[in-house]
Scaffold this active site. Structure first.
Site, PDB file in Angstrom:
ATOM      1  N   ASP A  16     -47.864 128.153  -1.032  1.00  0.00           N
ATOM      2  CA  ASP A  16     -47.890 126.768  -0.537  1.00  0.00           C
ATOM      3  C   ASP A  16     -49.268 126.118  -0.632  1.00  0.00           C
ATOM      4  O   ASP A  16     -49.523 125.108   0.026  1.00  0.00           O
ATOM      5  CB  ASP A  16     -47.358 126.719   0.894  1.00  0.00           C
ATOM      6  CG  ASP A  16     -45.850 126.875   0.922  1.00  0.00           C
ATOM      7  OD1 ASP A  16     -45.190 126.389  -0.027  1.00  0.00           O
ATOM      8  OD2 ASP A  16     -45.319 127.490   1.858  1.00  0.00           O
TER       9      ASP A  16
ATOM     10  N   ASP B 183     -38.704 125.545  -2.530  1.00  0.00           N
ATOM     11  CA  ASP B 183     -39.829 124.730  -2.058  1.00  0.00           C
ATOM     12  C   ASP B 183     -40.999 124.717  -3.047  1.00  0.00           C
ATOM     13  O   ASP B 183     -41.804 123.787  -3.081  1.00  0.00           O
ATOM     14  CB  ASP B 183     -40.361 125.249  -0.709  1.00  0.00           C
ATOM     15  CG  ASP B 183     -39.282 125.769   0.223  1.00  0.00           C
ATOM     16  OD1 ASP B 183     -38.254 126.260  -0.273  1.00  0.00           O
ATOM     17  OD2 ASP B 183     -39.465 125.704   1.445  1.00  0.00           O
TER      18      ASP B 183
END
Ligand code: GLY
Length: 390
Positions: A112, A173
């Protein structure tokens, strides 16, 4: 059609949009000052917490390494772009500098890094050409590229969790992280980053997107030889279900890959997911946590709605006139529903109140910073004068 979004709105929706922009400006004026030294994730009794100083689980990936720590800075850059107020720029810079600790500690980092450094360092560099921001963003891009697994052609999501071996795990994601790689190639003219991003996106089309346009949250690959081992329900209800924020990540994420590469397959994939998402929007426009969850309890997630709205508006920018209206109308429906349930008062530092981290956690319907971030991004996109951070 950058300038044309507003024209696609009905007259009363244009008025609504102006009102919401006014509400954002009024709320952010005091919230930004109150929280200027924090990196918020959620609220406690209406006041923002601070992930730069607090670590509720003690896990390495929590605290300063928490994946949402770029959104506060991103909100500040969006507000700076809208208002020109130096105060917003200063607050964005404070949070960006705090994230340097992640590079020093290293072990808590994960895929991320795109969510963390695109809305902070890349945004800063795009706007100010700050060389320190460029260095941070390239550093993050190299860490992301280093997570690529050649066998299987995917980017590894997380480091080992309590569940054990996650070497082969990739999650939908990540489609929002790979724009950091596109940016790195655009910035350095070195094609390696973009090649990795496109390989991951191509793998995701085959392994994540189902024939009905819905997407898996987690896919496990064989990290030694490639090939899909199995899928997991992840943050959704169960394996084979349809976690709504995951659908929204897929929708907007493939659109981002299209924006950076112009590869038509990415646009068509974003549209397939968008049609699935739009077909499942309930009458009242309020999005559940999972499109395939049981009827009761009615768990809702406005963060999925605002991420999806961003993707729908981006799709509307590149399709023909008839289709544009379909995507814009759906985005407006989602955003109006979120606006009605938001807190614009001083009772809460956060605006969006109905966020949900994941279906099987105990706490639902609470603020989460990316709810506010993507709500703001979607509203400025609709206006047509947004700052594109991805
Ligand atoms: N990227 C994790 C989530 O959407 O909760």
């Amino acid at each position: 059609m950058k300038e044309g979004n507003e024209k696609l709105l009905q007259a009363n929706d244009q008025q609504w949009l102006q009102d919401v922009i006014g509400k954002f400006k009024a709320k952010m004026e005091w919230v930004s000052v109150k929280s200027k030294l924090k990196i918020p994730y959620t609220t406690v009794n209406g006041t923002y917490d601070d992930r730069a100083t607090e670590n509720p689980t003690g896990d390495l990936a929590d605290g300063i390494n928490w994946w949402t720590n770029g959104f506060w800075g991103g909100m500040m850059w969006l507000m700076y772009h809208q208002t020109g107020r130096e105060e917003y720029k200063k607050i964005a810079e404070i949070s960006e500098e705090k994230l340097d600790r992640c590079f020093e500690e290293y072990y808590g980092l994960h895929h991320d890094v795109g969510f963390m450094w695109l809305p902070t360092s890349v945004a800063n560099y795009r706007l100010t050409k700050n060389p320190e921001s460029r260095k941070r963003a390239l550093h993050a891009a190299n860490l992301l590229a280093g997570r690529f697994n050649l066998a299987g052609g995917f980017i590894r999501a997380w480091n080992d969790l309590q569940e054990g071996d996650t070497r082969g795990w990739a999650i939908i994601d990540c489609m929002l992280n790979i724009p950091l790689l596109y940016w790195a190639s655009e910035e350095t003219k070195d094609p390696r980053f973009k090649q990795i991003a496109m390989k991951h996106a191509d793998t995701a089309i085959d392994a994540f997107v189902r024939s009905d346009g819905s997407v898996n949250h987690i896919v496990e690959f064989d990290p030694e030889h490639g090939g899909v081992v199995r899928t997991y329900g992840g943050q959704g209800y169960e394996e084979g279900s349809s976690w709504t924020r995951g659908q929204a990540w897929g929708l907007y994420g493939f659109m981002m890959s299209y924006i950076h590469t112009q590869k038509d397959e990415y646009l068509q994939t974003a549209k397939r997911i968008a049609h699935y998402f739009m077909a499942n929007i309930p009458e009242d426009g309020v999005i559940p946590v999972d499109f395939r969850q049981p009827v009761e309890p009615r768990l809702e997630d406005d963060t999925a709605a605002v991420v999806a709205a961003c993707g729908l508006i981006e799709i509307a920018k590149v399709v023909g006139t008839y289709e544009q209206r379909l995507f814009i109308d759906a985005a407006v429906k989602l955003l109006i529903a979120v606006d009605k349930r938001s807190d614009w008062t001083q009772a809460s530092d956060a605006i969006v109140q109905y966020g949900s981290g994941s279906y099987h956690v105990k706490k639902h319907h609470h603020p989460i910073i990316y709810g506010d971030y993507y709500f703001m991004e979607a509203i400025f996109k609709l206006k047509g004068n947004d700052l594109y951070l991805w």
